[in-house]
Design an enzyme around this catalytic site. Structure first.
Site, PDB file in Angstrom:
ATOM      1  N   GLU A 178       0.788  -1.176  -0.033  1.00  0.00           N
ATOM      2  CA  GLU A 178      -0.203   0.036   0.055  1.00  0.00           C
ATOM      3  C   GLU A 178       0.883   1.189   0.087  1.00  0.00           C
ATOM      4  OE1 GLU A 178      -2.787  -0.327   3.290  1.00  0.00           O
ATOM      5  OE2 GLU A 178      -3.362  -2.607   2.484  1.00  0.00           O
ATOM      6  N   PRO A 199      10.931   4.434   6.581  1.00  0.00           N
ATOM      7  CA  PRO A 199      11.664   3.295   7.212  1.00  0.00           C
ATOM      8  C   PRO A 199      11.002   2.459   8.457  1.00  0.00           C
ATOM      9  CG  PRO A 199      12.645   5.516   8.172  1.00  0.00           C
ATOM     10  CD  PRO A 199      11.442   5.711   7.061  1.00  0.00           C
ATOM     11  N   HIS A 215     -13.365 -11.536   7.547  1.00  0.00           N
ATOM     12  CA  HIS A 215     -12.378 -12.204   8.403  1.00  0.00           C
ATOM     13  C   HIS A 215     -11.177 -11.277   8.600  1.00  0.00           C
ATOM     14  CE1 HIS A 215     -14.160 -16.600   7.778  1.00  0.00           C
ATOM     15  NE2 HIS A 215     -14.895 -15.933   8.624  1.00  0.00           N
ATOM     16  N   GLU A 220      -6.427  -6.675  -2.745  1.00  0.00           N
ATOM     17  CA  GLU A 220      -6.574  -5.298  -2.789  1.00  0.00           C
ATOM     18  C   GLU A 220      -4.955  -5.157  -2.856  1.00  0.00           C
ATOM     19  OE1 GLU A 220      -6.853  -2.330   1.261  1.00  0.00           O
ATOM     20  OE2 GLU A 220      -5.952  -4.423   1.648  1.00  0.00           O
ATOM     21  N   GLU A 222      -9.790   3.359   1.271  1.00  0.00           N
ATOM     22  CA  GLU A 222      -9.896   3.738   2.643  1.00  0.00           C
ATOM     23  C   GLU A 222      -8.688   4.818   3.154  1.00  0.00           C
ATOM     24  OE1 GLU A 222      -7.195   0.152   2.280  1.00  0.00           O
ATOM     25  OE2 GLU A 222      -9.045   0.988   1.419  1.00  0.00           O
TER      26      GLU A 222
END
Length: 696
Positions: A171, A192, A401, A495, A501
């Protein structure tokens, strides 16, 4: 005579150590991959397109524990073949996929060790690929790979689109730079604390070699191996494979016979040609299931966005170690309200997050050990009643889940969990893997990486177990897609990118982000981006030093249903933001399975337009998106059926629309057009357009 035998010995020695070359061309002759053993028996490959060299001789081989397989090879033999077929997709961007390639297998043996290694080459019209194989042999049985020496030595320092690699998360923000600057943490912001690796990027890596030559470096058929990252060697435009390790430093634990994943070089004359390529899927095995009647595509809504914007909470009392400030979201009552909305608008599934016990027990992070059992509902949620109510309305619950990467507990429970879901009438599970893999609070340690061999095995087992119970899977925090939706078509989407989001609680995704994804991340496979937000101005966080909002227009959010490909897209906004909004009609109407897809135009990070034909009909749909710049296009409609006229409904940015100041302004109009007509598209800054062509 003595001189003659001495000369003969020299000649034989020279013949045995002289370079040996093999060349394989694509069926159309344009793409070429060459394999060469130099005088030291060291293998190199190179790649060209229409005689233009893309990759100069690039090293191959392995460092095994106690053995180096990089040189000293001899050729035992080789075979060539041609393969041509067409296969039908269960779902996808097109119904029929052509799979046509030339193949060469070169059999090698390292003279010193006696270890045999095969190099398998394939050349398609849309790219080339190679992989390594180790046949059954006495000299090599169980072994550990400590380094894969595969390199990608580009012929020039070309423009690349990339994001920082880390071993647990894709992401990331995408950057643009010369190849030589990939992973430069002095020029590009690196985190980092999130273990983003300097001088290293994820794949797919997309490269513009020249105006009419684009390349993507990726891998295919990643099933029992470590995920590949690309390391900037700081030697010009030379990259090297860097596999995600086990925590003790091993990269791959394996046994002969085995094959590695394919190392892929997709090639196109335009960026859009990469999007249209099926090479990654074609390098995967055919469907593993005899019966696929239970697999379907559809749209869904969910009790999800309200959690991210802070309207409600995942937990009942405490979340991340602090008392919740908002009421619990996933109650029986609120879930039924979503089900009522879905039933009214013909949407089959309702995703519900936060329905199960465990969220209250997390102590300040998305990690834990034995927190969830994935069967016990919260006190205010009745799982059986919600599923019963959904069934009475012709709707299903999509179960979430959140494993928090507690694989030690989740994997042994999968079979009984998935049986429970099937018995409840659930068709799809969204499985999330936030947090550190197998984190232990007692020792404050984790034991694996998300992108290493351990988790690659788990993700595969999860999908296979789901299939045994006729369940489909959407996967968050995944291993990257490498075309395995061909083999396991119940794996609907992953994803693996900065999704919607991020707009709810961070600086968000820039207007160009959604125009980069089709040419990078989505080349591997479908994405779960969760489009369809209609309210761009979000509640501000008290701690935020930035504006929390969605950097898009409504028309662009509609276009995302076409440009950000998924067979199971989510209409992600709150139901109340769809009520009485005529733009919602497009979300209700747009199909999820396609007979054909054609890229109309595209420039990475700037604009993208694609047209898709609804499977089984003559109807077409078109989506077009742009970055911060306004754009105008004239699109010939020659992709339409020439024997038909079409009722065309255009959902476009209004004249004064702008992602920053007026994102909600939509203009909807209807016209009649045919294949000989031209459609004028006008995109606002940060905007888009979605078009439905219904055959009359």
């Amino acid at each position: 005579m003595r001189y003659f035998f001495s000369l003969l010995a020299v000649m034989l020695a020279t013949a045995c150590t002289s370079p040996q070359s093999f060349v394989l061309k694509s069926p159309d002759g344009a793409q070429q991959i060459s394999l060469k053993l130099d005088e030291n028996g060291k293998p190199f490959y190179s790649v060209s397109s229409s005689d233009f060299e893309i990759l100069q001789p690039s090293a191959m081989g392995f460092e095994l524990k106690n053995t180096t397989l990089s040189e000293g090879f001899k050729v035992l033999g080789s075979e060539t073949s041609t393969h041509q077929e067409e296969w039908k997709t269960i779902w996808g961007q097109r119904e029929t996929v052509a799979n046509h390639y030339n193949e060469m297998v070169v059999h090698l043996e390292q003279k010193a060790s006696g270890i045999k290694m095969d190099i398998e080459l394939r050349a398609f019209d849309d790219g080339v690929a190679f992989r390594y194989g180790f046949p059954t042999q006495e000299k090599l049985q169980d072994f550990i790979i400590m380094d894969e020496l595969t390199s990608f030595n580009f012929s020039g320092d070309y423009k690349a689109w990339w994001n920082f690699a880390d071993f647990d998360n894709y992401e990331k923000v995408y950057y643009t730079s010369p190849i030589s600057a990939i992973g430069d943490s002095t020029a590009f912001e690196r985190r980092p604390d999130k273990e983003e690796r300097p001088n290293m990027c994820n794949t797919p890596l997309t490269v513009e070699v020249k105006d009419d030559l684009f390349v993507s470096i990726h891998e295919a058929d990643l099933t029992d191996y470590a995920g590949m990252n690309l390391e900037n060697t700081l030697q010009g435009a030379k990259l090297k494979a860097h596999l995600t390790p086990w925590l003790n430093g091993d990269l791959v634990r394996t046994s002969a016979p085995m094959h590695t994943p394919w190392r892929t070089i997709q090639i196109g004359k335009s960026a859009g040609a990469l999007v249209e390529s099926d090479m990654i899927m074609n390098l995967n095995p055919p469907c593993a299931y005899e019966n696929t009647d239970w697999i379907e595509t559809y749209k869904y809504i969910g009790l999800w966005w309200e959690l991210h914007i802070g309207k409600t909470a995942w937990a009942e009392k405490t979340q991340f170690g602090k008392p919740i400030k908002h009421p619990h979201g996933a109650t029986t009552e609120s879930s039924k309200a979503y089900i009522d909305f879905a039933a009214e608008h013909g949407i089959p599934d309702v995703l519900i997050e936060g329905w199960d016990k465990g969220w209250d027990d997390m102590e300040g992070s998305w990690t834990g050990y034995g927190i969830f059992d994935w069967k016990t509902s919260t006190d205010d949620f009745d799982l059986e009643e919600v599923c019963r109510y959904a069934k009475s309305k012709g709707v299903r619950m999509m179960m979430y889940h959140e494993t928090i990467s507690d694989i030690d507990h989740y994997e042994p429970a999968m079979d009984s969990l998935y049986k429970m879901c099937h018995d409840l009438g659930i068709k799809t599970i969204k499985v999330g893997y936030t947090g550190d893999v197998n984190y232990d609070y007692d020792t404050k340690t984790y034991r694996q990486h998300h992108h290493g061999q351990y988790m690659v095995r788990h993700y595969k087992k999860m999908v296979q177990t789901a299939a045994q119970h006729q369940l489909m899977i959407i996967n968050h925090e995944p291993i990257k897609f490498t075309g395995e939706q061909r083999t396991y078509p119940n794996l609907m989407a992953r994803e693996g990118a900065r999704g919607q989001e991020y707009n709810a609680w961070s600086v968000g995704n820039s207007p160009q982000h959604g125009v980069v994804l089709p040419f990078t991340r989505i080349l591997g496979g479908p994405i779960d981006y969760t489009p369809g937000i209609f309210n761009m101005f979000l509640p501000q966080k008290s701690w935020a030093k930035f504006e929390v909002r969605v950097r898009s227009t409504i028309a662009k959010e509609l276009a995302f249903f076409l440009t950000l490909y998924s067979p199971m897209p989510m209409a992600a906004d709150l139901p109340e933001n769809y009520v009485d909004n005529p733009a919602f009609e497009f979300i209700k109407q747009v199909p999820t399975n396609w007979s054909d897809s054609k890229v109309i135009n595209g420039k990475i990070g700037e604009y993208f337009t694609i047209a898709r034909q609804e499977r089984g009909t003559d109807n077409w749909y078109l989506g077009s998106t742009t970055n911060e710049e306004a754009r105008d296009f004239s699109v010939p409609l020659n992709f339409l059926n020439s024997d038909k006229r079409y009722k065309v409904t255009i959902y476009g940015d209004a004249e004064d629309a702008h992602w920053e100041t007026n994102p909600h302004a939509v203009e909807i109009r209807e016209v009649e057009l045919g294949a000989t007509d031209v459609l004028d598209i006008k995109l606002a800054p940060g905007g888009g357009q979605a078009v439905a062509f219904e055959a009359i």
